[in-house]
Design an enzyme around this catalytic site. Structure first.
Site, short mmCIF file in Angstrom:
data_model
loop_
_atom_site.label_atom_id
_atom_site.label_comp_id
_atom_site.label_asym_id
_atom_site.label_seq_id
_atom_site.Cartn_x
_atom_site.Cartn_y
_atom_site.Cartn_z
N TYR A 221 -24.32 87.55 -59.01
CA TYR A 221 -25.02 86.98 -57.87
C TYR A 221 -24.02 86.66 -56.74
O TYR A 221 -24.38 86.66 -55.57
CB TYR A 221 -25.69 85.65 -58.25
N GLY A 222 -22.81 86.36 -57.16
CA GLY A 222 -21.85 85.76 -56.22
C GLY A 222 -21.41 86.63 -55.06
O GLY A 222 -20.88 86.13 -54.08
N GLU B 277 -16.92 87.64 -67.93
CA GLU B 277 -17.98 88.46 -68.53
C GLU B 277 -17.39 89.48 -69.51
O GLU B 277 -18.02 89.86 -70.48
CB GLU B 277 -18.77 89.21 -67.44
N ASP C 224 -29.02 81.38 -65.30
CA ASP C 224 -27.79 81.80 -64.61
C ASP C 224 -27.91 83.31 -64.39
O ASP C 224 -28.79 83.96 -64.95
CB ASP C 224 -26.57 81.47 -65.48
N SER C 225 -26.96 83.85 -63.65
CA SER C 225 -26.93 85.29 -63.47
C SER C 225 -26.56 86.02 -64.76
O SER C 225 -26.86 87.20 -64.91
CB SER C 225 -25.93 85.66 -62.38
N CYS D 257 -26.06 77.82 -62.33
CA CYS D 257 -25.32 78.81 -61.55
C CYS D 257 -25.01 78.16 -60.21
O CYS D 257 -25.93 77.72 -59.50
CB CYS D 257 -26.20 80.04 -61.37
N ASN D 258 -23.74 78.08 -59.88
CA ASN D 258 -23.36 77.46 -58.61
C ASN D 258 -23.87 78.27 -57.42
O ASN D 258 -24.30 77.72 -56.42
CB ASN D 258 -21.84 77.35 -58.51
N THR D 259 -23.80 79.58 -57.56
CA THR D 259 -24.22 80.46 -56.47
C THR D 259 -25.70 80.22 -56.14
O THR D 259 -26.07 80.04 -54.98
CB THR D 259 -24.00 81.93 -56.88
N CYS E 255 -17.94 77.65 -60.58
CA CYS E 255 -18.73 78.78 -61.05
C CYS E 255 -18.86 78.57 -62.55
O CYS E 255 -17.86 78.27 -63.22
CB CYS E 255 -18.02 80.10 -60.75
N THR E 256 -20.07 78.70 -63.06
CA THR E 256 -20.26 78.38 -64.48
C THR E 256 -19.60 79.41 -65.41
O THR E 256 -19.54 79.20 -66.62
CB THR E 256 -21.76 78.25 -64.81
N HIS E 257 -19.08 80.49 -64.83
CA HIS E 257 -18.32 81.43 -65.65
C HIS E 257 -16.88 80.95 -65.87
O HIS E 257 -16.19 81.48 -66.75
CB HIS E 257 -18.25 82.80 -64.96
N1 DGL Z 1 -22.09 81.88 -62.88
C1 DGL Z 1 -22.49 81.97 -61.52
C2 DGL Z 1 -22.03 80.78 -60.69
O1 DGL Z 1 -21.90 79.73 -61.19
C3 DGL Z 1 -22.31 83.22 -60.76
C4 DGL Z 1 -21.55 84.36 -61.26
C5 DGL Z 1 -22.04 85.59 -60.52
O2 DGL Z 1 -23.08 86.09 -60.90
O3 DGL Z 1 -21.39 85.99 -59.55
O4 DGL Z 1 -21.80 80.87 -59.52
#
Ligand code: DGL
Length: 272
Positions: free
Chosen positions: A42-43, A153, A10-11, A73-75, A187-189
């Site tokens: 990443y998003g 985060e 993931d990011s 990571c979805n992105t 988003c996994t966050h």
């Molecule tokens: N956790 C990541 C996702 O699922 C991205 C978060 C990020 O880096 O913007 O999209």
């Protein structure tokens, strides 16, 4: 057949919510987790940049002879899953978008599905397309909620600031005439903010995250490929943690995503 650990990236620490589900589902497997914390988020980056980062992360994991790759990571799943799958045909490569979309379609009683994610995930439309394929009559609304990534985060899961942000993002949907009946945490966050979202949304809304469905998809893929458990050595269930920056921060915030304490000394800093 590759018998190494399962690679997950993931990011940052968001993918630890997926790792947690993977460990529950595949307790005898070893894992190597990479958080690209130096380049997070990443998003908000362009698809080309995220694709390049994802390829570099995958290449780094490849050096550990992983027997499967989970793009937690979805992105990155939205823009890089096809290129990773093509580049790496010898192992299962699993992303989080399709499993999340399938879970949403299964759990939305009226087909009123809302998706939240990063700017890149929402702009790329991967969830919208996957849901339309699986449940064409569903009405999908989608919104980028980038500030949620920073809140997660920061470990601000349950603060007044987080609640104000959640209301600003979701208020019009929740109070509108046809509120969604399922909300995809795309988003996994975001799963760490589920308690907060539940509080402002009430009990009726299905909160869907892709962690457990992704773990189920990977388990099926490994089973189908005859690699359900690593062969030739005792099962271990250990995790090796890699990050591209900030071991102390990764451990401090990441422990809350993973649900267990992390020792900063156990986080290896790597360069991609
Ligand atoms: N956790 C990541 C996702 O699922 C991205 C978060 C990020 O880096 O913007 O999209």
């Amino acid at each position: 057949m590759t018998t190494g650990p399962i690679g997950v990236f993931d990011s940052g620490v968001g993918g630890l919510t997926v790792l947690r589900a993977l460990r529950e589902r595949l307790p005898d497997s070893d894992f190597v987790y990479l958080g690209d914390t130096a380049r997070l988020p990443y998003g908000t980056k362009s698809p080309d940049t995220v694709r390049r980062y994802a390829l570099q992360a995958a290449e780094a994991l490849r050096t550990y002879h992983v027997r499967a790759l989970v793009v937690a990571c979805n992105t990155a799943s939205g823009v890089a899953l096809d290129v990773l799958t093509a580049r790496w045909p010898e192992v299962p490569v699993v992303g989080v978008v399709e499993p999340g979309a399938a879970a949403a379609c299964a759990r939305s009683p009226r087909g009123e599905i809302a998706v939240i994610g990063t700017e890149s995930t929402i702009r790329g439309g991967a969830y919208q397309a996957a849901i339309a394929r699986l449940r064409p009559e569903a009405r999908v609304r989608a919104r980028a909620c980038s500030v949620f990534v920073a809140l997660a985060e920061e470990g601000w899961f349950d603060t007044a600031a987080a609640e104000a942000v959640a209301r600003a993002y979701l208020g019009d949907w929740l109070e509108g005439p046809e509120p969604p009946d399922a909300l995809v945490l795309g988003c996994t966050h975001f799963p760490v903010l589920a308690g907060l979202i539940r509080r402002i949304a009430g009990d009726e809304l299905e909160l869907v995250d892709s962690a457990s469905t992704t773990a189920a998809v990977l388990a099926d893929r490994l089973e189908a490929g005859g690699a359900a458990a690593p062969s030739g050595r005792a099962a271990a269930g250990g995790v090796r943690f890699l990050a591209t920056d900030g071991a102390e921060r990764f451990a401090r915030v990441g422990g809350r995503f993973l649900g267990t304490e992390l020792d900063p000394a156990a986080i290896e800093i790597v360069d991609l």
